[in-house]
Design a protein around this motif. Structure first.
Motif, short mmCIF file in Angstrom:
data_model
loop_
_atom_site.label_atom_id
_atom_site.label_comp_id
_atom_site.label_asym_id
_atom_site.label_seq_id
_atom_site.Cartn_x
_atom_site.Cartn_y
_atom_site.Cartn_z
N MET A 1 64.90 31.64 71.25
CA MET A 1 63.61 31.67 71.93
C MET A 1 62.92 32.99 71.65
N GLU A 2 61.60 32.96 71.51
CA GLU A 2 60.80 34.17 71.37
C GLU A 2 59.64 34.08 72.35
N LYS A 3 59.23 35.23 72.86
CA LYS A 3 58.10 35.27 73.78
C LYS A 3 56.98 36.08 73.18
N GLU A 4 55.78 35.53 73.23
CA GLU A 4 54.59 36.23 72.80
C GLU A 4 53.52 36.03 73.86
N GLY A 5 53.18 37.09 74.56
CA GLY A 5 52.26 36.96 75.68
C GLY A 5 52.90 36.12 76.76
N LYS A 6 52.23 35.03 77.14
CA LYS A 6 52.76 34.14 78.16
C LYS A 6 53.38 32.88 77.56
N ILE A 7 53.53 32.87 76.24
CA ILE A 7 54.03 31.68 75.57
C ILE A 7 55.45 31.90 75.06
N PHE A 8 56.30 30.91 75.29
CA PHE A 8 57.67 30.92 74.79
C PHE A 8 57.76 29.92 73.63
N ARG A 9 58.31 30.38 72.52
CA ARG A 9 58.53 29.51 71.37
C ARG A 9 60.02 29.25 71.20
#
Length: 381
Positions: free
Chosen positions: A324-332
């Motif tokens: 998992m990666e987080k960018e801002g408020k989004i989790f990918r």
């Protein structure tokens, strides 16, 4: 000094959790969905004894029944903070959940009040919305006074002081949405299946919830001080029905995770050349032979979501090597991690066969995400 009390408490709470929990508690298990069931009170702590009923016995019976139902599922592991009439310190209950790498923590209790209040309510950790919520949390937290040398274990926490609760919410903040979702599912089962009075999902400062590293709820199954409800909760019929509702709430929550990776899932095509991009690589004599790109790591992006979900295989239809990666408020969310382009193409086909039709290959070089075509072309040059 009084004005700094909440901040001092937060600092020592962090130290307490960090150094009292072994390192392996932070390493998530990936093979089973782990549920820790906590029967409130026990031993020399009877809990509330409204109308002569004993909270500690009722809570334990319900917990054991919930656990028995969950244990029928081979992909679920159940751990109990207690299975007999023993006293377990509050601090140890959270530690049991953390050491078990649990996915859920569910603490079960019975309520009390001087009025004719009745019905069920489920709590998540948060600042008190009103004095009533504070009083409920206060009663549950006062069990620390039964522990030897409690002052050294709870770093100045005072159940009678609203100021002491300010720091409690920080630990559980990132799990609040998931905790609330679980609490609502449990309450819905109480109300719709049993026609119990639904007193709602609420927030309050329960010590037993604040130190856990997973979605956590505290269920007040009813009021022993309201005699009709006390009689019901003290009966085999009542305990069986209540335990079934809690079990269904947990399974409803897990089913949502199994169905996809949470609400607000969407396709994210940022930083790729085209949707479902594929790149031709030079022919090799054997289609199964390795085609390695030593400076590149390939993954399959499965989805993106505004919700944080544990990167575990069972949450992604059995796909392996989830990250998992987080960018801002989004989790990918991704599966796979390889420098072999042929291997990642096979993984991409497997992901699509599992239902992730919009998944695609992504590439990383030196830890930075790059366009797939750039990664392959640069390696070929």
């Amino acid at each position: 000094m009084r004005t700094h009390l909440p901040y001092i408490f937060v600092f020592f709470s962090f130290l307490f959790v960090s150094f009292s929990t072994p390192f392996y508690a932070f390493q998530k298990n990936t093979d089973k969905f782990v549920v820790v069931l906590d029967a409130g009170h026990g031993g020399n702590d009877p809990g509330n004894v409204g109308n002569g009923f004993k909270e500690k016995e009722i809570a334990l019976n319900i917990v054991l029944a919930v656990g028995k139902s969950l244990e029928k599922h081979p992909n679920i592991k159940v751990i109990y903070t207690r299975k007999t009439d023993v006293f377990i310190p509050l601090r140890d209950r959270a530690k049991i959940a953390n050491n078990a790498n649990a996915d859920l923590f569910v603490s079960i209790h019975c309520n009390s009040h001087h009025s004719s209040a009745h019905g069920t309510e489920t709590f998540v950790l948060g600042l008190h919305e009103n004095q009533r919520n504070f009083e409920i949390a206060k009663k549950e937290n006062e069990v620390i006074f039964l522990e030897d040398d409690y002052k050294s274990h709870y770093e100045g926490f005072d159940p009678n002081s609203p100021e002491s609760f300010i720091g409690l919410t920080l630990m559980q903040e990132e799990y609040l949405d998931q905790s609330t979702q679980l609490a609502r599912l449990i309450q819905d089962n109480f109300a719709k299946t049993l026609n119990r009075v639904d007193r709602g999902v609420k927030q309050a400062g329960f010590w037993v919830l604040h130190s856990t590293y997973m979605p956590s709820v505290l269920v007040e199954t009813g009021f022993l001080t309201y005699k009709p409800e006390g009689v019901y909760l003290n009966s085999a019929k009542g305990q069986g029905e209540v335990s079934l509702s809690i079990y269904k709430g947990i399974m409803d929550y897990k089913m949502k995770l199994d169905r996809n990776i949470g609400q607000n899932v969407y396709n994210d095509y940022s930083n790729i050349d085209t949707v479902n991009e594929t790149v031709d690589v030079e022919d090799v004599s054997n289609n199964t032979a390795e085609k390695l790109y030593p400076n590149t790591v390939f993954k399959i992006q499965l989805a993106a979501s505004s919700n944080k979900i544990e990167p575990k295989s069972y949450n992604f239809k059995g796909l392996k090597n989830i990250s998992m990666e987080k960018e801002g408020k989004i989790f990918r969310y991704f599966c796979g991690n390889t420098s072999d382009y042929n291997e990642i193409k096979k993984m991409a086909e497997a992901a699509k066969s599992k239902g992730y039709r919009d998944s695609f290959i992504v590439a990383y070089q030196n830890g930075k995400r790059v366009k797939l075509s750039d990664a392959v072309n640069s390696a070929s040059n």
